[in-house]
Design an enzyme around this catalytic site. Structure first.
Site, PDB file in Angstrom:
ATOM      1  N   ASP A   9    -111.736 -17.629 -24.963  1.00 54.37           N
ATOM      2  CA  ASP A   9    -110.654 -18.316 -24.258  1.00 54.37           C
ATOM      3  C   ASP A   9    -111.071 -18.793 -22.876  1.00 54.37           C
ATOM      4  O   ASP A   9    -110.258 -18.859 -21.963  1.00 54.37           O
ATOM      5  CB  ASP A   9    -109.404 -17.409 -24.148  1.00 54.37           C
ATOM      6  CG  ASP A   9    -109.090 -16.727 -25.460  1.00 54.37           C
ATOM      7  OD1 ASP A   9    -109.047 -17.452 -26.464  1.00 54.37           O
ATOM      8  OD2 ASP A   9    -108.935 -15.501 -25.492  1.00 54.37           O
TER       9      ASP A   9
ATOM     10  N   HIS B 255    -108.367 -23.732 -29.732  1.00 58.36           N
ATOM     11  CA  HIS B 255    -108.314 -24.285 -28.395  1.00 58.36           C
ATOM     12  C   HIS B 255    -107.375 -25.465 -28.336  1.00 58.36           C
ATOM     13  O   HIS B 255    -107.119 -26.129 -29.328  1.00 58.36           O
ATOM     14  CB  HIS B 255    -109.696 -24.579 -27.823  1.00 58.36           C
ATOM     15  CG  HIS B 255    -110.555 -25.414 -28.694  1.00 58.36           C
ATOM     16  ND1 HIS B 255    -111.733 -24.972 -29.212  1.00 58.36           N
ATOM     17  CD2 HIS B 255    -110.380 -26.655 -29.139  1.00 58.36           C
ATOM     18  CE1 HIS B 255    -112.255 -25.921 -29.945  1.00 58.36           C
ATOM     19  NE2 HIS B 255    -111.463 -26.940 -29.909  1.00 58.36           N
TER      20      HIS B 255
HETATM   21  P1  IMP Z   1    -111.350 -11.105 -35.404  1.00 61.52           P
HETATM   22  O1  IMP Z   1    -112.291 -12.163 -35.003  1.00 61.52           O
HETATM   23  O2  IMP Z   1    -110.009 -11.625 -35.837  1.00 61.52           O
HETATM   24  O3  IMP Z   1    -111.943 -10.139 -36.393  1.00 61.52           O
HETATM   25  O4  IMP Z   1    -111.030 -10.205 -34.108  1.00 61.52           O
HETATM   26  C1  IMP Z   1    -112.014  -9.377 -33.515  1.00 61.52           C
HETATM   27  C2  IMP Z   1    -111.832  -9.342 -32.015  1.00 61.52           C
HETATM   28  O5  IMP Z   1    -112.228 -10.577 -31.463  1.00 61.52           O
HETATM   29  C3  IMP Z   1    -110.393  -9.109 -31.549  1.00 61.52           C
HETATM   30  O6  IMP Z   1    -110.402  -8.363 -30.351  1.00 61.52           O
HETATM   31  C4  IMP Z   1    -109.909 -10.505 -31.264  1.00 61.52           C
HETATM   32  O7  IMP Z   1    -108.844 -10.527 -30.342  1.00 61.52           O
HETATM   33  C5  IMP Z   1    -111.167 -11.113 -30.685  1.00 61.52           C
HETATM   34  N1  IMP Z   1    -111.239 -12.562 -30.831  1.00 61.52           N
HETATM   35  C6  IMP Z   1    -111.594 -13.261 -31.914  1.00 61.52           C
HETATM   36  N2  IMP Z   1    -111.582 -14.559 -31.650  1.00 61.52           N
HETATM   37  C7  IMP Z   1    -111.245 -14.702 -30.377  1.00 61.52           C
HETATM   38  C8  IMP Z   1    -111.091 -15.834 -29.509  1.00 61.52           C
HETATM   39  O8  IMP Z   1    -111.310 -16.998 -29.873  1.00 61.52           O
HETATM   40  N3  IMP Z   1    -110.703 -15.548 -28.241  1.00 61.52           N
HETATM   41  C9  IMP Z   1    -110.497 -14.283 -27.790  1.00 61.52           C
HETATM   42  N4  IMP Z   1    -110.649 -13.213 -28.560  1.00 61.52           N
HETATM   43  C10 IMP Z   1    -111.008 -13.420 -29.847  1.00 61.52           C
END
Ligand code: IMP
Length: 461
Positions: free
Chosen positions: A35, A63
């Site tokens: 982000d 985004h």
């Molecule tokens: P997952 O990618 O859904 O498996 O999530 C794993 C971790 O990565 C979690 O803490 C999510 O909040 C974080 N996460 C995944 N994609 C993003 C992103 O684009 N921005 C911020 N955090 C992310």
């Protein structure tokens, strides 16, 4: 440097030159926990590149790009789609939720954007995120935090619930994976689904029994019927994208590799286990598209002027106070994908020094600088201590990261508004000093500071 009057910059050179990029390809990568505002920089640069290629992650990323008065929320689609005449590639490292991608294709077409087989190319090697992956993701998270015999209180990974982890797990398992190429032969896919779905049902049933959730078995033929209309939209775009990118390279055209998520969320180099399941550092650009590292001389590291984190896992500079709340409100720090409030804190230069070296950043863009305007002072974390002793390496274990006491350098704040500044020299002196401190600490030049959400609200060096 004393500031010059805002809005007086009259630079007309291409952005690539103003940012001091070397000829050739570039990767854009987040250096924190995601982000950071990568979408805006990709969007600004896309105009000067020939192709934009996504290399990792899936619909967990998201985004918002603001073009004029129009806001575009993209989860899977590369930002180059907003520009005519660009090749947009979803590389083999991306995991694709077909329903989400089709809704972006159709939605953007309805808004008048051109999305066809001449500008959107999907890797035949990319993996599909299917509904059972999302169910498994959510059940796995719930199962992990269930009370157990030792009465342990544990924090879940805090995933986005988009099925990312289970999909990459299937990629590694191989026998239960479905790739984009499989959509090209629905008869063969039917056979495949009939082998995979019983295994998925067994897994989901067992997890549901453990968590106390109701279990609804998946029907392989119903899944195929659901996929058919999606395949119809997607199949014309499926191709060997590595070959396409090699041809683009051979023609001396420039590719912008667009990272999703960020380096601290990298499965290998991030704050494991509180990471996502792909290589979201710049290193993933190569495995995730098939373009080798030596062909990408520029790595643009995207850094927020402060730190944020969403989901589980420690964040050494987290502020649970009025300053943290202020940053969250002024910076609209709520997830694009999940709407979750983000934890906010001071910029962590120790973590950034680590991620800038893992990702090999050659230039930095500092985003959301305007959010810090009018704070009386600005803190930057320049060291880590555990039990009163300095820590000289970024910890490999989240347990160690959770014990960190940050050491801060304090700089005077700067007054806003800064949203009219178009060159770094136009920024208030204290803002310039803040950027210089970051750049000196990391040994990487800051080439752009973002001072608002719109493309032109950028102070370039
Ligand atoms: P997952 O990618 O859904 O498996 O999530 C794993 C971790 O990565 C979690 O803490 C999510 O909040 C974080 N996460 C995944 N994609 C993003 C992103 O684009 N921005 C911020 N955090 C992310």
């Amino acid at each position: 440097m004393p500031p010059t009057a805002p809005g007086t910059s009259t630079e007309t050179k291409p952005l690539i030159d103003r940012l001091g990029l070397k000829p050739g390809h570039a990767t854009i990568v987040g250096l924190q926990w995601g982000d950071e505002g990568k979408g805006k920089v990709v969007d600004m640069l896309a105009a000067e590149f020939d192709a934009v290629a996504r290399y990792n992650g899936g619909a967990n990323a998201g985004h918002t790009v603001v073009v004029g008065d129009q806001k575009y929320k993209l989860h899977l689609m590369p930002s180059g789609i907003l520009y005519p005449g660009k090749f947009n590639v979803l590389g083999n490292g991306v995991v694709i939720d077909p329903e989400q991608l089709v809704s972006e294709i159709v939605g953007n077409r309805e808004r008048g954007l051109k999305v066809d087989t001449t500008n959107l190319f999907i890797s035949n090697r990319a993996h599909l995120v299917l509904p059972y992956h999302k169910a498994q993701d959510q059940l796995q998270e719930a199962a992990y935090i269930m009370p157990n015999a030792l009465d342990q209180v544990v924090e879940g990974i805090g995933t986005t619930g988009r099925g990312i982890g289970p999909c990459y797990a299937d990629k590694a398992l191989r026998s239960t994976a479905v790739r984009m190429a499989d959509l090209q032969d629905l008869n063969e896919l039917r056979h495949k689904l009939h082998r995979i779905v019983p295994i998925k049902n067994a897994t989901l049933k067992a997890l549901s029994e453990y968590t106390g959730d109701t279990f609804e078995p998946i029907d392989a033929d119903a899944l195929l019927e659901w996929l058919k209309p999606l395949a119809e939209v997607l199949v014309p775009h499926i191709t060997n994208t590595a070959g396409l990118l090699h041809r683009v390279t051979a023609e001396d055209k420039r590719i912008l590799f667009e990272g999703a998520n960020a380096t601290l969320l990298d499965i290998d180099h991030g704050t494991y286990p509180y990471v996502t399941s792909s290589n979201c550092s710049s290193l993933g650009a190569h495995t995730g598209t098939g373009v080798p590292g030596h062909q990408v001389p520029n790595v643009i590291g995207i850094v927020k002027a402060y730190q944020t984190r969403v989901g589980g896992g420690p964040m050494p500079t987290q502020l649970d106070d009025a300053t943290g709340d202020r940053i969250r409100e002024v910076g609209h720090e709520y997830g694009t994908t999940t709407g979750r409030p983000r934890r906010c804190g001071w910029i962590d230069l120790v973590a950034l020094k680590y991620t800038a070296s893992v990702s090999g950043a050659t230039a930095l863009c500092v985003m959301l600088l305007d959010v810090l305007a009018d704070l009386p002072e600005l803190k930057l974390c320049t060291g880590y201590m555990i039990d009163g002793k300095p820590v000289d390496e970024f910890p490999a274990c989240s347990d160690d990261l959770s014990k960190i006491e940050p050491v801060y350098e304090t700089l005077p704040g700067f007054e806003g508004p800064v949203d009219q500044c178009r060159s770094i020299a136009e920024l208030p002196e204290n803002a310039q000093n803040y950027l210089k401190f970051i750049s000196d600490f990391l040994g990487v030049p800051v080439v752009l500071a973002s001072v608002g959400p719109k493309r032109d609200q950028s102070a370039v060096r």
